[in-house]
Design a protein around this motif. Structure first.
Motif: not given
Length: 235
Positions: A63-66, A69-74, A88-89
């Motif tokens: 999941e990290l590899k997906r 930079i610039g993405d938001g994430a929960t 998890s992301f």
């Protein structure tokens, strides 16, 4: 003194202390991604641009590899021994086109051919480079309309699609080989540099095909003077 052993963490956990099963951390954007070190750095939504570095659990590395930079994430986070570990992301792409592309990449693998057809078309309109490999695979789809949309979209993506297309110039499937040749020719000038680069590692069979495509496009790789002719040796 115990409180001097480790620096105090920004209090991003839930009120009442850390929960054993973790908590959701909502980030404004991803600042850095480092799969090798199993870490990422994120800017916090509610902390005036402060950033925090999180370790990433082994099970969440894919999941990290997906993340970009610039993405938001929960992020689902647990705190263990003074370390924050991301388990998890859930990505929140800030660019609406990126979010749309993510959805279309999933639909390109859908069981319904109409969804695959639409996805292939949209990914070309977006010029989504991540779609190159899936679109190349879609050139062999069972449904002709899906193959046609993949064909058109690879032309729209252009030069970045060429390295993935080159190996198929020697495909045993006549229709696929012909389609790939036409795609590269229609890409035109942006295809020349990646084609020339492919010559350096191609075997003789592939090299012959690449040279033929370049010739039909009106380009000829430059041949260095020293290899044009070998000077006769004196005996």
């Amino acid at each position: 003194m115990a409180d001097e052993v480790a620096p105090k963490l920004i209090q991003i956990g839930p009120k009442g202390g850390a929960k054993k099963d973790g908590f959701n951390l909502v980030t404004e954007r991803v600042v850095a991604v480092n799969p090798e070190a199993k870490q990422l750095e994120v800017e916090l939504l509610a902390y005036d641009g402060k950033t925090v570095v999180l370790d990433v659990d082994d099970e969440a590395l894919e999941e990290l590899k997906r993340l970009k930079i610039g993405d938001g994430a929960t992020i689902r986070v647990v705190e263990e021994g003074g370390r924050r570990i991301a388990k998890s992301f859930r990505i929140r792409a800030k660019d609406p086109n990126a979010a749309r592309a993510d959805a279309m990449l999933l639909d390109l693998k859908d069981s319904h051919w109409l969804n695959r057809k639409y996805a292939a078309e949209v990914l070309g309109e977006l010029k989504e480079v991540r779609a190159v490999r899936p679109l190349v695979d879609a050139l062999a789809d069972d449904v002709g309309d899906v193959r046609q949309r993949a064909y058109d979209s690879l032309i729209k993506i252009g030069g970045p699609a060429v390295p993935s297309l080159v190996p198929l110039l020697v495909s045993e499937e006549d229709e696929l080989r012909q389609s790939v040749t036409e795609i590269i020719r229609k890409i035109g000038k942006p295809a020349v540099e990646p084609l020339a680069a492919a010559l350096t590692e191609a075997d003789d069979r592939l090299k012959t095909r690449v040279m033929k495509v370049l010739d039909r496009m009106g380009y000829k790789p430059k041949v260095k003077d020293e290899v044009k002719a070998e000077a006769p040796r004196l005996t």
